[in-house]
Scaffold this motif. Structure first.
Motif, PDB file in Angstrom:
ATOM      1  N   MET A   1       0.842  -1.159   0.000  1.00  0.00           N
ATOM      2  CA  MET A   1       0.000   0.000   0.000  1.00  0.00           C
ATOM      3  C   MET A   1       0.896   1.233   0.000  1.00  0.00           C
ATOM      4  O   MET A   1       1.932   1.240   0.638  1.00  0.00           O
ATOM      5  CB  MET A   1      -0.885  -0.055   1.243  1.00  0.00           C
ATOM      6  CG  MET A   1      -1.825   1.094   1.370  1.00  0.00           C
ATOM      7  SD  MET A   1      -3.115   0.787   2.581  1.00  0.00           S
ATOM      8  CE  MET A   1      -3.952  -0.583   1.828  1.00  0.00           C
ATOM      9  N   SER A   2       0.451   2.263  -0.713  1.00  0.00           N
ATOM     10  CA  SER A   2       1.232   3.488  -0.767  1.00  0.00           C
ATOM     11  C   SER A   2       1.263   4.157   0.602  1.00  0.00           C
ATOM     12  O   SER A   2       0.272   4.158   1.333  1.00  0.00           O
ATOM     13  CB  SER A   2       0.612   4.449  -1.781  1.00  0.00           C
ATOM     14  OG  SER A   2       1.203   5.730  -1.672  1.00  0.00           O
ATOM     15  N   ASP A   3       2.396   4.737   0.915  1.00  0.00           N
ATOM     16  CA  ASP A   3       2.543   5.468   2.170  1.00  0.00           C
ATOM     17  C   ASP A   3       1.593   6.673   2.199  1.00  0.00           C
ATOM     18  O   ASP A   3       1.264   7.172   3.257  1.00  0.00           O
ATOM     19  CB  ASP A   3       3.997   5.904   2.338  1.00  0.00           C
ATOM     20  CG  ASP A   3       4.323   6.313   3.753  1.00  0.00           C
ATOM     21  OD1 ASP A   3       3.797   5.677   4.682  1.00  0.00           O
ATOM     22  OD2 ASP A   3       5.095   7.276   3.930  1.00  0.00           O
ATOM     23  N   ALA A   4       1.125   7.124   1.028  1.00  0.00           N
ATOM     24  CA  ALA A   4       0.206   8.257   0.945  1.00  0.00           C
ATOM     25  C   ALA A   4      -1.234   7.853   1.264  1.00  0.00           C
ATOM     26  O   ALA A   4      -2.078   8.711   1.511  1.00  0.00           O
ATOM     27  CB  ALA A   4       0.265   8.873  -0.451  1.00  0.00           C
ATOM     28  N   ASP A   5      -1.530   6.564   1.285  1.00  0.00           N
ATOM     29  CA  ASP A   5      -2.882   6.082   1.572  1.00  0.00           C
ATOM     30  C   ASP A   5      -3.123   6.142   3.077  1.00  0.00           C
ATOM     31  O   ASP A   5      -2.291   5.681   3.858  1.00  0.00           O
ATOM     32  CB  ASP A   5      -3.034   4.643   1.077  1.00  0.00           C
ATOM     33  CG  ASP A   5      -4.460   4.146   1.138  1.00  0.00           C
ATOM     34  OD1 ASP A   5      -5.082   4.245   2.215  1.00  0.00           O
ATOM     35  OD2 ASP A   5      -4.943   3.645   0.120  1.00  0.00           O
ATOM     36  N   PRO A   6      -4.249   6.697   3.520  1.00  0.00           N
ATOM     37  CA  PRO A   6      -4.532   6.767   4.965  1.00  0.00           C
ATOM     38  C   PRO A   6      -4.512   5.409   5.670  1.00  0.00           C
ATOM     39  O   PRO A   6      -4.168   5.332   6.847  1.00  0.00           O
ATOM     40  CB  PRO A   6      -5.937   7.383   5.030  1.00  0.00           C
ATOM     41  CG  PRO A   6      -6.102   8.110   3.734  1.00  0.00           C
ATOM     42  CD  PRO A   6      -5.291   7.351   2.724  1.00  0.00           C
ATOM     43  N   LEU A   7      -4.850   4.332   4.960  1.00  0.00           N
ATOM     44  CA  LEU A   7      -4.822   3.002   5.581  1.00  0.00           C
ATOM     45  C   LEU A   7      -3.406   2.550   5.917  1.00  0.00           C
ATOM     46  O   LEU A   7      -3.224   1.632   6.713  1.00  0.00           O
ATOM     47  CB  LEU A   7      -5.490   1.961   4.679  1.00  0.00           C
ATOM     48  CG  LEU A   7      -7.000   2.054   4.511  1.00  0.00           C
ATOM     49  CD1 LEU A   7      -7.498   0.931   3.600  1.00  0.00           C
ATOM     50  CD2 LEU A   7      -7.715   1.995   5.851  1.00  0.00           C
ATOM     51  N   SER A   8      -2.402   3.189   5.318  1.00  0.00           N
ATOM     52  CA  SER A   8      -1.020   2.772   5.578  1.00  0.00           C
ATOM     53  C   SER A   8      -0.600   3.044   7.017  1.00  0.00           C
ATOM     54  O   SER A   8       0.394   2.505   7.484  1.00  0.00           O
ATOM     55  CB  SER A   8      -0.050   3.449   4.609  1.00  0.00           C
ATOM     56  OG  SER A   8       0.051   4.833   4.889  1.00  0.00           O
ATOM     57  N   ALA A   9      -1.364   3.845   7.736  1.00  0.00           N
ATOM     58  CA  ALA A   9      -1.055   4.126   9.138  1.00  0.00           C
ATOM     59  C   ALA A   9      -1.499   2.984  10.054  1.00  0.00           C
ATOM     60  O   ALA A   9      -1.110   2.933  11.221  1.00  0.00           O
ATOM     61  CB  ALA A   9      -1.725   5.431   9.574  1.00  0.00           C
ATOM     62  N   LEU A  10      -2.318   2.067   9.528  1.00  0.00           N
ATOM     63  CA  LEU A  10      -2.816   0.953  10.335  1.00  0.00           C
ATOM     64  C   LEU A  10      -1.779  -0.154  10.467  1.00  0.00           C
ATOM     65  O   LEU A  10      -0.925  -0.316   9.593  1.00  0.00           O
ATOM     66  CB  LEU A  10      -4.096   0.385   9.716  1.00  0.00           C
ATOM     67  CG  LEU A  10      -5.277   1.348   9.583  1.00  0.00           C
ATOM     68  CD1 LEU A  10      -6.434   0.665   8.851  1.00  0.00           C
ATOM     69  CD2 LEU A  10      -5.720   1.860  10.946  1.00  0.00           C
ATOM     70  N   ASP A  11      -1.877  -0.931  11.535  1.00  0.00           N
ATOM     71  CA  ASP A  11      -0.984  -2.074  11.737  1.00  0.00           C
ATOM     72  C   ASP A  11      -1.433  -3.285  10.930  1.00  0.00           C
ATOM     73  O   ASP A  11      -0.644  -4.184  10.654  1.00  0.00           O
ATOM     74  CB  ASP A  11      -0.909  -2.454  13.218  1.00  0.00           C
ATOM     75  CG  ASP A  11      -0.203  -1.381  14.042  1.00  0.00           C
ATOM     76  OD1 ASP A  11       0.679  -0.698  13.499  1.00  0.00           O
ATOM     77  OD2 ASP A  11      -0.555  -1.237  15.229  1.00  0.00           O
ATOM     78  N   ALA A  12      -2.732  -3.325  10.584  1.00  0.00           N
ATOM     79  CA  ALA A  12      -3.303  -4.424   9.807  1.00  0.00           C
ATOM     80  C   ALA A  12      -4.580  -3.910   9.150  1.00  0.00           C
ATOM     81  O   ALA A  12      -5.180  -2.942   9.609  1.00  0.00           O
ATOM     82  CB  ALA A  12      -3.614  -5.612  10.714  1.00  0.00           C
ATOM     83  N   VAL A  13      -4.972  -4.565   8.060  1.00  0.00           N
ATOM     84  CA  VAL A  13      -6.219  -4.218   7.376  1.00  0.00           C
ATOM     85  C   VAL A  13      -7.013  -5.494   7.118  1.00  0.00           C
ATOM     86  O   VAL A  13      -6.459  -6.587   7.058  1.00  0.00           O
ATOM     87  CB  VAL A  13      -5.992  -3.471   6.038  1.00  0.00           C
ATOM     88  CG1 VAL A  13      -5.365  -2.119   6.260  1.00  0.00           C
ATOM     89  CG2 VAL A  13      -5.172  -4.302   5.074  1.00  0.00           C
ATOM     90  N   SER A  14      -8.320  -5.320   6.961  1.00  0.00           N
ATOM     91  CA  SER A  14      -9.185  -6.445   6.608  1.00  0.00           C
ATOM     92  C   SER A  14      -9.735  -6.205   5.207  1.00  0.00           C
ATOM     93  O   SER A  14      -9.632  -5.094   4.668  1.00  0.00           O
ATOM     94  CB  SER A  14     -10.341  -6.560   7.606  1.00  0.00           C
ATOM     95  OG  SER A  14     -11.213  -5.457   7.453  1.00  0.00           O
ATOM     96  N   VAL A  15     -10.337  -7.220   4.634  1.00  0.00           N
ATOM     97  CA  VAL A  15     -10.958  -7.084   3.321  1.00  0.00           C
ATOM     98  C   VAL A  15     -12.028  -5.995   3.387  1.00  0.00           C
ATOM     99  O   VAL A  15     -12.203  -5.225   2.445  1.00  0.00           O
ATOM    100  CB  VAL A  15     -11.550  -8.437   2.858  1.00  0.00           C
ATOM    101  CG1 VAL A  15     -12.379  -8.289   1.615  1.00  0.00           C
ATOM    102  CG2 VAL A  15     -10.431  -9.445   2.632  1.00  0.00           C
ATOM    103  N   LYS A  16     -12.700  -5.901   4.518  1.00  0.00           N
ATOM    104  CA  LYS A  16     -13.732  -4.876   4.704  1.00  0.00           C
ATOM    105  C   LYS A  16     -13.130  -3.468   4.623  1.00  0.00           C
ATOM    106  O   LYS A  16     -13.727  -2.566   4.044  1.00  0.00           O
ATOM    107  CB  LYS A  16     -14.406  -5.095   6.067  1.00  0.00           C
ATOM    108  CG  LYS A  16     -15.665  -4.341   6.275  1.00  0.00           C
ATOM    109  CD  LYS A  16     -16.285  -4.766   7.604  1.00  0.00           C
ATOM    110  CE  LYS A  16     -17.621  -4.098   7.821  1.00  0.00           C
ATOM    111  NZ  LYS A  16     -18.213  -4.497   9.094  1.00  0.00           N
TER     112      LYS A  16
END
Length: 126
Positions: A1-16
């Motif tokens: 994931m790009s470092d510019a994506d807000p989700l990149s701050a998370l420790d993990a992501v789900s399909v949701k």
């Protein structure tokens, strides 16, 4: 994931968490629909799909913040870059996802070479 994506701050992501985003998949043109169906129907990715011809091309698309690229990581030593960040995919319980691999052959085709090949595969995926 790009470092510019807000989700990149998370420790993990789900399909949701990835719903509505763009998944960048690596596939030859003739395999694109098979890959799309696998991620959509089997892994439940509810997003758009874009295809890259190589891992390098996919990483460039991710670096440009054109989507995320789901990849399998077998070695924990593989590091993220400064622009592209690796984030574990977790299931609904918050546990890291994993996949099982199987090798099959007909019993009538068993031979020392087949069994040696199976041992090599087992060593590669262990």
């Amino acid at each position: 994931m790009s470092d510019a994506d807000p989700l990149s701050a998370l420790d993990a992501v789900s399909v949701k968490d990835l719903k509505g985003r763009c998944a960048i998949l690596i596939a030859a043109p003739e395999m694109a629909e098979v890959e799309r169906a696998y991620y959509r129907d089997r892994l439940n990715f509810d997003c758009d799909f874009r295809f890259a011809g190589s891992r390098e091309e996919g990483r460039m698309l991710v670096a440009g913040n054109h989507g995320f690229m789901p990849i399998e990581m077998r070695r924990s030593a593989e590091a993220s870059g400064a622009i592209v960040k690796r984030i574990p995919l977790v299931d609904a319980r918050g546990e890291q996802t994993s996949q099982s691999y199987y090798a099959f052959w007909l019993k009538s085709r068993a031979s020392p070479l087949v069994e040696e090949f199976a041992e090599i595969l087992e060593g590669l995926f262990a």
